[in-house]
Enzyme design. Structure first.
Site, PDB file in Angstrom:
ATOM      1  N   HIS A 205       3.923   1.549   2.408  1.00 48.79           N
ATOM      2  CA  HIS A 205       5.129   0.823   1.972  1.00 48.79           C
ATOM      3  C   HIS A 205       5.798   1.563   0.815  1.00 48.79           C
ATOM      4  O   HIS A 205       7.018   1.654   0.735  1.00 48.79           O
ATOM      5  CB  HIS A 205       4.783  -0.585   1.483  1.00 48.79           C
ATOM      6  CG  HIS A 205       4.013  -1.408   2.460  1.00 48.79           C
ATOM      7  ND1 HIS A 205       2.789  -1.959   2.171  1.00 48.79           N
ATOM      8  CD2 HIS A 205       4.289  -1.755   3.739  1.00 48.79           C
ATOM      9  CE1 HIS A 205       2.355  -2.634   3.215  1.00 48.79           C
ATOM     10  NE2 HIS A 205       3.239  -2.522   4.181  1.00 48.79           N
TER      11      HIS A 205
ATOM     12  N   CYS B 232      -3.761  -4.101  21.533  1.00 44.85           N
ATOM     13  CA  CYS B 232      -2.562  -3.433  21.018  1.00 44.85           C
ATOM     14  C   CYS B 232      -3.014  -2.169  20.282  1.00 44.85           C
ATOM     15  O   CYS B 232      -3.880  -2.245  19.410  1.00 44.85           O
ATOM     16  CB  CYS B 232      -1.831  -4.383  20.065  1.00 44.85           C
ATOM     17  SG  CYS B 232      -0.636  -3.536  19.017  1.00 44.85           S
TER      18      CYS B 232
ATOM     19  N   HIS C  40      -2.870  -2.532  16.503  1.00 47.92           N
ATOM     20  CA  HIS C  40      -3.697  -3.580  15.881  1.00 47.92           C
ATOM     21  C   HIS C  40      -4.948  -3.825  16.718  1.00 47.92           C
ATOM     22  O   HIS C  40      -5.135  -4.913  17.262  1.00 47.92           O
ATOM     23  CB  HIS C  40      -2.885  -4.879  15.728  1.00 47.92           C
ATOM     24  CG  HIS C  40      -1.653  -4.686  14.910  1.00 47.92           C
ATOM     25  ND1 HIS C  40      -0.416  -4.463  15.458  1.00 47.92           N
ATOM     26  CD2 HIS C  40      -1.478  -4.653  13.554  1.00 47.92           C
ATOM     27  CE1 HIS C  40       0.466  -4.294  14.485  1.00 47.92           C
ATOM     28  NE2 HIS C  40      -0.141  -4.409  13.331  1.00 47.92           N
TER      29      HIS C  40
ATOM     30  N   LYS D 102      -3.277  -2.541   6.792  1.00 45.95           N
ATOM     31  CA  LYS D 102      -3.976  -3.674   6.206  1.00 45.95           C
ATOM     32  C   LYS D 102      -5.108  -4.106   7.128  1.00 45.95           C
ATOM     33  O   LYS D 102      -6.195  -4.445   6.696  1.00 45.95           O
ATOM     34  CB  LYS D 102      -2.990  -4.830   6.018  1.00 45.95           C
ATOM     35  CG  LYS D 102      -1.852  -4.486   5.095  1.00 45.95           C
ATOM     36  CD  LYS D 102      -0.783  -5.546   5.053  1.00 45.95           C
ATOM     37  CE  LYS D 102       0.513  -5.072   5.663  1.00 45.95           C
ATOM     38  NZ  LYS D 102       1.706  -5.784   5.263  1.00 45.95           N
TER      39      LYS D 102
ATOM     40  N   HIS E 218       0.840  -1.209   0.000  1.00 44.24           N
ATOM     41  CA  HIS E 218       0.000   0.000   0.000  1.00 44.24           C
ATOM     42  C   HIS E 218       0.870   1.253   0.000  1.00 44.24           C
ATOM     43  O   HIS E 218       2.101   1.179  -0.021  1.00 44.24           O
ATOM     44  CB  HIS E 218      -1.040  -0.018   1.119  1.00 44.24           C
ATOM     45  CG  HIS E 218      -0.486  -0.012   2.517  1.00 44.24           C
ATOM     46  ND1 HIS E 218       0.305   0.995   3.011  1.00 44.24           N
ATOM     47  CD2 HIS E 218      -0.624  -0.907   3.527  1.00 44.24           C
ATOM     48  CE1 HIS E 218       0.611   0.739   4.267  1.00 44.24           C
ATOM     49  NE2 HIS E 218       0.071  -0.424   4.606  1.00 44.24           N
TER      50      HIS E 218
ATOM     51  N   CYS F 161       0.810 -10.265  20.431  1.00 46.04           N
ATOM     52  CA  CYS F 161       0.065  -9.619  19.344  1.00 46.04           C
ATOM     53  C   CYS F 161       0.610 -10.141  18.016  1.00 46.04           C
ATOM     54  O   CYS F 161       1.778  -9.930  17.697  1.00 46.04           O
ATOM     55  CB  CYS F 161       0.207  -8.100  19.406  1.00 46.04           C
ATOM     56  SG  CYS F 161      -0.433  -7.304  17.917  1.00 46.04           S
TER      57      CYS F 161
ATOM     58  N   CYS G  73       1.929  -7.322  15.500  1.00 47.39           N
ATOM     59  CA  CYS G  73       3.313  -6.847  15.699  1.00 47.39           C
ATOM     60  C   CYS G  73       4.299  -7.999  15.662  1.00 47.39           C
ATOM     61  O   CYS G  73       5.499  -7.762  15.566  1.00 47.39           O
ATOM     62  CB  CYS G  73       3.478  -6.183  17.064  1.00 47.39           C
ATOM     63  SG  CYS G  73       2.507  -4.723  17.309  1.00 47.39           S
TER      64      CYS G  73
ATOM     65  N   LYS H 199      -4.363   5.671  10.820  1.00 44.95           N
ATOM     66  CA  LYS H 199      -3.183   5.065  10.223  1.00 44.95           C
ATOM     67  C   LYS H 199      -3.630   4.120   9.102  1.00 44.95           C
ATOM     68  O   LYS H 199      -4.593   3.374   9.268  1.00 44.95           O
ATOM     69  CB  LYS H 199      -2.390   4.275  11.262  1.00 44.95           C
ATOM     70  CG  LYS H 199      -1.076   3.804  10.657  1.00 44.95           C
ATOM     71  CD  LYS H 199      -0.290   2.888  11.537  1.00 44.95           C
ATOM     72  CE  LYS H 199       0.911   2.391  10.758  1.00 44.95           C
ATOM     73  NZ  LYS H 199       1.149   0.969  10.836  1.00 44.95           N
TER      74      LYS H 199
HETATM   75  O1  ME8 Z   1       7.130  -4.104   9.927  1.00 47.60           O
HETATM   76  N1  ME8 Z   1       2.772   5.292   6.650  1.00 47.60           N
HETATM   77  O2  ME8 Z   1       6.693  -4.972   7.834  1.00 47.60           O
HETATM   78  P1  ME8 Z   1       5.368  -4.171   7.396  1.00 47.60           P
HETATM   79  C1  ME8 Z   1       4.080   5.271   6.372  1.00 47.60           C
HETATM   80  N2  ME8 Z   1       8.311  -6.946   8.271  1.00 47.60           N
HETATM   81  N3  ME8 Z   1       4.796   4.153   6.252  1.00 47.60           N
HETATM   82  C2  ME8 Z   1       4.152   2.993   6.405  1.00 47.60           C
HETATM   83  C3  ME8 Z   1       2.783   2.934   6.702  1.00 47.60           C
HETATM   84  C4  ME8 Z   1       2.077   4.156   6.822  1.00 47.60           C
HETATM   85  N4  ME8 Z   1       0.806   4.215   7.072  1.00 47.60           N
HETATM   86  N5  ME8 Z   1       2.433   1.635   6.805  1.00 47.60           N
HETATM   87  C5  ME8 Z   1       3.551   0.906   6.567  1.00 47.60           C
HETATM   88  C6  ME8 Z   1       7.333  -4.897   9.036  1.00 47.60           C
HETATM   89  N6  ME8 Z   1       4.595   1.717   6.325  1.00 47.60           N
HETATM   90  C7  ME8 Z   1       8.475  -5.886   9.170  1.00 47.60           C
HETATM   91  C8  ME8 Z   1       9.782  -5.159   8.949  1.00 47.60           C
HETATM   92  S1  ME8 Z   1      12.452  -5.113   8.756  1.00 47.60           S
HETATM   93  C9  ME8 Z   1      13.700  -6.133   9.193  1.00 47.60           C
HETATM   94  C10 ME8 Z   1      11.005  -6.010   9.126  1.00 47.60           C
HETATM   95  C11 ME8 Z   1       5.966   1.305   5.992  1.00 47.60           C
HETATM   96  O3  ME8 Z   1       4.871  -4.849   6.157  1.00 47.60           O
HETATM   97  C12 ME8 Z   1       6.974   1.756   7.044  1.00 47.60           C
HETATM   98  O4  ME8 Z   1       8.255   1.743   6.483  1.00 47.60           O
HETATM   99  O5  ME8 Z   1       4.432  -4.027   8.519  1.00 47.60           O
HETATM  100  C13 ME8 Z   1       6.877   0.660   8.050  1.00 47.60           C
HETATM  101  O6  ME8 Z   1       7.997   0.597   8.911  1.00 47.60           O
HETATM  102  C14 ME8 Z   1       6.803  -0.558   7.149  1.00 47.60           C
HETATM  103  O7  ME8 Z   1       6.020  -0.121   6.029  1.00 47.60           O
HETATM  104  C15 ME8 Z   1       6.162  -1.746   7.853  1.00 47.60           C
HETATM  105  O8  ME8 Z   1       5.931  -2.756   6.930  1.00 47.60           O
END
Ligand code: ME8
Length: 493
Positions: A27, A149, A152, A304, A24, A132, A135, A301
């Site tokens: 990301h 949480c 979430h 997903k 999204h 959770c 997380c 926020k």
């Molecule tokens: O946390 N606004 O993966 P994830 C801005 N797999 N950035 C956002 C966002 C938002 N609303 N939502 C997501 C994980 N992001 C782990 C990471 S690293 C070794 C493991 C971005 O799929 C932001 O960079 O939940 C956030 O940190 C990341 O997506 C989380 O992606």
């Protein structure tokens, strides 16, 4: 034999994204920002390495595959492809896309875990607490809001009690605090730094880093106990080493990472747990953990779990890839939160993109088309360009300020047109003004290329020039062959 000076290296990473559902705008934001930074370093002629990828193990993913009724391997493969395809369509110039289900990663995780184990930093124990799945982390009661949480709220917490192995995180409390003290820019921006330091000062608990296999099957086996798999975070963080072929591969020249770019919710993992893991394994620390803010939609926020996601690819089809890239970075300073609104996006299109940039290039090329004389003269407009200032902003990761400074130059060029009134000029005088305008457009095409790569290419095509590195941002002889094309951007009503 001539020995050339070694190029400066630059290694940047994004988080690896969970494959429990589609990419999204959040990301895309992190990935686009990282892409702009890395493209800037490429322009400077550095030897860069840009890593992104997908985080594919753990309970959350296992459950998502079950819900989708698909074999886990197939499920994660399909979503990982969607991330890769989204990044390709958003013009993300990654050098490597890592998947944590790859063999190369499993190998490095095993070796890394063994190194930490041999150091005596892993011991057996048992854990009881609230978990959770959103997380992939245990929660303390003080972290909860209404018993849930806060990140979430739709996921019910589960009481878990089980045998596990712990990593001696607490052992590194003092070392971490000393490290933060010595490296004031390690955790950026500063406001996040204070939060983290205070939390570390409050004390660190050892971290449970394995899960019993009878509950979690989808993971990398813990080398010291076949009944356990490695906790997804402990494993995922290691991806930054896998990609650069730790411990002895050729690509290890890129380590340490110059920037780990992350969202603010995972800064703890990156600035405390990851450095402690690296201390334990005797590996050099990354230079900077930069955490950016969150995009919200109508104040919530984007996530997903909440179901209010904006699809970046659909949006870029409606406007353009460059417009989406530009908006996200110009709208909010890196580090701040922002609320996504189409109205604000349209304002930026009609103002900065149509009225300033698009209009400039179109005006200049229309004037040149009618001119039959020689395009040459003395550099005048170059004095309006402050390249050092732009680079300074990029080094501090103030991308919105770098863009604002580039726009100062675009506006100065537009002003030069208005002040010199080339439509009233002829001969040498006109040749001189057009020379300045064309060189200015060429330089602009270089400066905007990390942010708006497609637009930069279009300008180059129209000017008949080739884009160059940052050291080509000097006014020299203009040697393009003009071919005026379409407007770069169209006004949105
Ligand atoms: O946390 N606004 O993966 P994830 C801005 N797999 N950035 C956002 C966002 C938002 N609303 N939502 C997501 C994980 N992001 C782990 C990471 S690293 C070794 C493991 C971005 O799929 C932001 O960079 O939940 C956030 O940190 C990341 O997506 C989380 O992606």
């Amino acid at each position: 034999m001539i020995i050339l000076p070694k190029k400066k290296k630059f290694y940047i990473t994004t988080p690896i994204y969970y494959v429990n559902s589609q990419p999204h705008l959040g990301h895309a934001y992190t990935t686009i920002v990282a892409d702009m930074i890395v493209r800037w370093h490429r322009l400077k002629g550095e030897d860069v390495f840009f890593l992104t990828g997908t985080d594919e193990h753990g309970e959350k993913i296992q459950k998502a595959a079950e819900q989708a009724g698909k074999p886990t391997g197939q499920f994660v493969g399909e979503i990982s492809e969607k991330f890769k395809a989204a990044w390709k369509s958003l013009n993300i110039s990654f050098d490597d896309f890592i998947r944590t289900t790859e063999k190369r990663h499993e190998k490095v995780v095993m070796e890394f875990t063994k190194t930490v184990y041999d150091k005596g930093d892993i011991y057996k124990g048992s854990y009881e607490g609230l978990y959770c799945y959103g997380c992939e982390n245990f929660k303390t009661t003080t972290e909860l809001v209404n018993g849930r949480c806060p990140d979430h709220p739709t996921i019910a917490l589960e009481q878990i009690s089980e045998g596990t192995y712990f990593f001696r995180l607490s052992k590194y409390q003092k070392k971490l605090l000393q490290f933060f003290e010595k490296n004031p820019e390690f955790i950026s921006p500063v406001n996040r730094r204070e939060e983290i330091i205070n939390r570390v000062k409050d004390g660190l608990k050892d971290l449970s880093i394995t899960r019993p296999k009878d509950r979690v099957k989808w993971g990398i086996e813990f080398p010291a106990d076949k009944g356990q798999v490695i906790y997804v975070w402990f494993e995922a963080l290691t991806n930054y080493l896998t990609a650069v072929e730790w411990p002895k591969g050729k690509k290890f020249k890129y380590w340490p990472a110059d920037v780990h770019l992350v969202g603010k919710e995972i800064v703890w993992f990156h600035s405390v747990i990851w450095p402690a893991m690296l201390f334990s394994a005797g590996i050099e620390q990354p230079k900077k953990i930069f955490s950016h803010g969150w995009w919200t939609v109508n104040g919530q926020k984007m996530s997903k779990t909440l179901g209010n996601v904006v699809d970046p690819v659909e949006f870029s089809k409606k406007y353009s890839v460059d417009i989406v890239r530009y908006f996200l970075v110009r709208e909010i300073p890196l580090g701040d939160d922002g609320d996504f609104s189409e109205k604000a996006l349209i304002n930026r299109i009609n103002g900065e993109l149509v009225a300033d940039l698009g209009n400039l290039v179109y005006r200049v090329l229309s004037l040149v088309e009618k001119f039959k004389g020689r395009i040459e003269g003395n550099p005048q407009l170059d004095k309006k360009l402050n390249l050092g200032k732009i680079d300074g902003y990029m080094e501090k990761l103030e991308l919105h300020n770098a863009l604002a400074e580039i726009w100062e130059f675009i506006r100065a060029t537009n002003k030069y047109v208005n002040e010199n009134e080339p439509w009233k000029l002829q001969g040498k005088d006109l040749g001189n003004v057009l020379y300045n305008l064309l060189e200015s457009c060429r330089v602009i095409s270089i400066l905007i290329s990390p942010f708006l790569p497609e637009t930069s290419e279009k300008i180059n095509k129209q000017l008949g020039t080739k884009t160059g590195a940052l050291n080509k941002c000097k006014f020299t002889k203009f040697s393009g062959k003009i071919k005026k094309g379409e407007y770069l951007f169209r006004k949105v009503e």
